[in-house]
Design a protein around this motif. Structure first.
Motif, PDB file in Angstrom:
ATOM      1  N   GLU A 163     -50.961  -7.049  53.667  1.00  0.00           N
ATOM      2  CA  GLU A 163     -49.927  -8.023  53.321  1.00  0.00           C
ATOM      3  C   GLU A 163     -50.023  -8.434  51.855  1.00  0.00           C
ATOM      4  OE1 GLU A 163     -48.088 -12.293  54.867  1.00  0.00           O
ATOM      5  OE2 GLU A 163     -49.903 -11.468  55.779  1.00  0.00           O
ATOM      6  N   GLN A 164     -51.230  -8.685  51.376  1.00  0.00           N
ATOM      7  CA  GLN A 164     -51.412  -9.123  49.995  1.00  0.00           C
ATOM      8  C   GLN A 164     -51.194  -7.992  48.998  1.00  0.00           C
ATOM      9  OE1 GLN A 164     -55.337 -10.835  49.909  1.00  0.00           O
ATOM     10  NE2 GLN A 164     -54.830 -12.431  51.403  1.00  0.00           N
ATOM     11  N   THR A 165     -51.558  -6.774  49.394  1.00  0.00           N
ATOM     12  CA  THR A 165     -51.480  -5.643  48.468  1.00  0.00           C
ATOM     13  C   THR A 165     -50.107  -4.963  48.488  1.00  0.00           C
ATOM     14  OG1 THR A 165     -53.837  -5.238  48.835  1.00  0.00           O
ATOM     15  CG2 THR A 165     -52.588  -3.491  47.751  1.00  0.00           C
ATOM     16  N   PHE A 178     -55.597  -6.164  62.305  1.00  0.00           N
ATOM     17  CA  PHE A 178     -54.369  -6.069  61.520  1.00  0.00           C
ATOM     18  C   PHE A 178     -53.472  -7.301  61.624  1.00  0.00           C
ATOM     19  CE2 PHE A 178     -55.638  -1.649  61.932  1.00  0.00           C
ATOM     20  CZ  PHE A 178     -55.321  -1.117  60.696  1.00  0.00           C
ATOM     21  N   GLY A 179     -53.937  -8.337  62.341  1.00  0.00           N
ATOM     22  CA  GLY A 179     -53.201  -9.596  62.342  1.00  0.00           C
ATOM     23  C   GLY A 179     -53.213 -10.217  60.947  1.00  0.00           C
ATOM     24  N   ARG A 180     -52.406 -11.208  60.737  1.00  0.00           N
ATOM     25  CA  ARG A 180     -52.304 -11.803  59.399  1.00  0.00           C
ATOM     26  C   ARG A 180     -53.626 -12.396  58.928  1.00  0.00           C
ATOM     27  NH1 ARG A 180     -46.539 -14.576  57.934  1.00  0.00           N
ATOM     28  NH2 ARG A 180     -45.372 -12.612  57.895  1.00  0.00           N
ATOM     29  N   LYS A 181     -54.476 -12.805  59.863  1.00  0.00           N
ATOM     30  CA  LYS A 181     -55.781 -13.340  59.497  1.00  0.00           C
ATOM     31  C   LYS A 181     -56.885 -12.290  59.599  1.00  0.00           C
ATOM     32  CE  LYS A 181     -54.693 -18.106  60.835  1.00  0.00           C
ATOM     33  NZ  LYS A 181     -55.086 -19.263  61.677  1.00  0.00           N
ATOM     34  N   PHE A 208     -47.937  -6.428  59.936  1.00  0.00           N
ATOM     35  CA  PHE A 208     -47.957  -5.684  61.196  1.00  0.00           C
ATOM     36  C   PHE A 208     -47.775  -6.593  62.415  1.00  0.00           C
ATOM     37  CE2 PHE A 208     -50.415  -2.908  58.340  1.00  0.00           C
ATOM     38  CZ  PHE A 208     -49.738  -1.718  58.533  1.00  0.00           C
ATOM     39  N   ALA A 209     -48.423  -7.751  62.414  1.00  0.00           N
ATOM     40  CA  ALA A 209     -48.411  -8.610  63.600  1.00  0.00           C
ATOM     41  C   ALA A 209     -46.992  -9.076  63.920  1.00  0.00           C
ATOM     42  CB  ALA A 209     -49.332  -9.806  63.388  1.00  0.00           C
ATOM     43  N   PHE A 210     -46.567  -8.828  65.157  1.00  0.00           N
ATOM     44  CA  PHE A 210     -45.281  -9.275  65.671  1.00  0.00           C
ATOM     45  C   PHE A 210     -44.108  -8.713  64.879  1.00  0.00           C
ATOM     46  CE2 PHE A 210     -48.477 -12.633  66.389  1.00  0.00           C
ATOM     47  CZ  PHE A 210     -48.599 -12.480  67.760  1.00  0.00           C
ATOM     48  N   ARG A 211     -44.293  -7.512  64.346  1.00  0.00           N
ATOM     49  CA  ARG A 211     -43.238  -6.777  63.636  1.00  0.00           C
ATOM     50  C   ARG A 211     -43.146  -5.366  64.204  1.00  0.00           C
ATOM     51  NH1 ARG A 211     -42.484  -9.128  58.454  1.00  0.00           N
ATOM     52  NH2 ARG A 211     -42.615 -11.394  58.772  1.00  0.00           N
ATOM     53  N   TRP A 212     -42.017  -4.717  63.951  1.00  0.00           N
ATOM     54  CA  TRP A 212     -41.849  -3.349  64.456  1.00  0.00           C
ATOM     55  C   TRP A 212     -42.861  -2.397  63.812  1.00  0.00           C
ATOM     56  CZ3 TRP A 212     -40.928   1.088  61.791  1.00  0.00           C
ATOM     57  CH2 TRP A 212     -40.499   0.969  60.467  1.00  0.00           C
TER      58      TRP A 212
END
Length: 231
Positions: A83-85, A72-75, A90-94
């Motif tokens: 993220e795109q859809t 679920f990281g950005r990569k 998720f990464a480093f966010r609440w």
């Protein structure tokens, strides 16, 4: 309370409650569906599904957090998709903290609901079906109400587990004040800080109080429902 707690402590408390609540609410429909599938389903791979659901209970939380970071990281494949859809990061966010807490509490929720569903007398469902009720109506009017004590227990267990989650969360979303620093992360940071013991103790007591209150509330609701069922 604000006279005794710093803004950082209040933020950690609020964030913990928000993360735990979101994690529990999002996990609930999936927990009911999976519990029903495991309790009533007869299909190849059922044992494998059961093992996958309960895997977070036996794996080190850090391993779970690292796997979440990979996925679920950005990569990661799922992170990039969301993220795109949906524009959801998720990464480093609440939101990632809620995901990690939900994953860790999910097995406890599923187990409580599954045991409740398995204890239901199938004759009651069959009686409703003979009266012309479809599967969806039987589930909503018979199965779900009878499984409600287990659902409540699952909600409380998931919430309490989410409230105390540390390893997977800090691995996946780090310990960012105001964004991902929940009470366990804040306590960890405070005990690493000179003169932070008093603040860490305050947060510890608050965490215990919230968890205990949730358990008491669940017990009171369960007893009230039991009395209602008897009458």
């Amino acid at each position: 309370m604000s006279d005794y707690l710093s803004p950082e402590e209040l933020t950690a408390i609020w964030l913990s409650l928000k993360v735990s609540t979101v994690a529990t609410l999002v996990a609930l429909p999936f927990g009911i569906a999976v519990a029903l599938l495991l309790a009533r389903g007869r299909f190849p791979g059922r044992t494998l599904l059961d093992g996958l659901v309960h895997l977070p209970l036996v794996m080190p939380p850090v391993v779970t957090g690292f796997l979440l970071l990979l996925a679920f990281g950005r990569k990661g494949p799922l992170g990039a998709f969301f993220e795109q859809t949906f524009g959801l990061v998720f990464a480093f966010r609440w939101t990632g903290a809620a995901l990690a807490c939900g994953v860790m509490g999910f097995p406890l929720m599923v187990r409580a609901i599954r045991l409740s569903i398995e204890s239901i007398d199938r004759k009651l469902e069959q009686a409703a079906a003979t009266l012309g009720a479809g599967r969806a109506i039987v589930f909503l009017s018979v199965t779900l109400p009878l499984a409600l004590p287990g659902i409540l227990a699952g909600i409380v267990l998931c919430f309490a587990r989410a409230l105390g989650e540390f390893g997977a969360t800090i691995t996946f979303v780090s310990n960012i004040p105001g964004e991902t620093q929940t009470m366990p992360s804040a306590i960890y940071a405070l005990i690493q800080t000179p003169d932070g013991d008093a603040a860490a103790l305050r947060l510890t007591l608050i965490s215990v109080a919230i968890s205990f209150a949730a358990l008491i509330l669940s017990e009171l609701i369960a007893r009230r429902m039991a009395r209602g069922g008897v009458t």
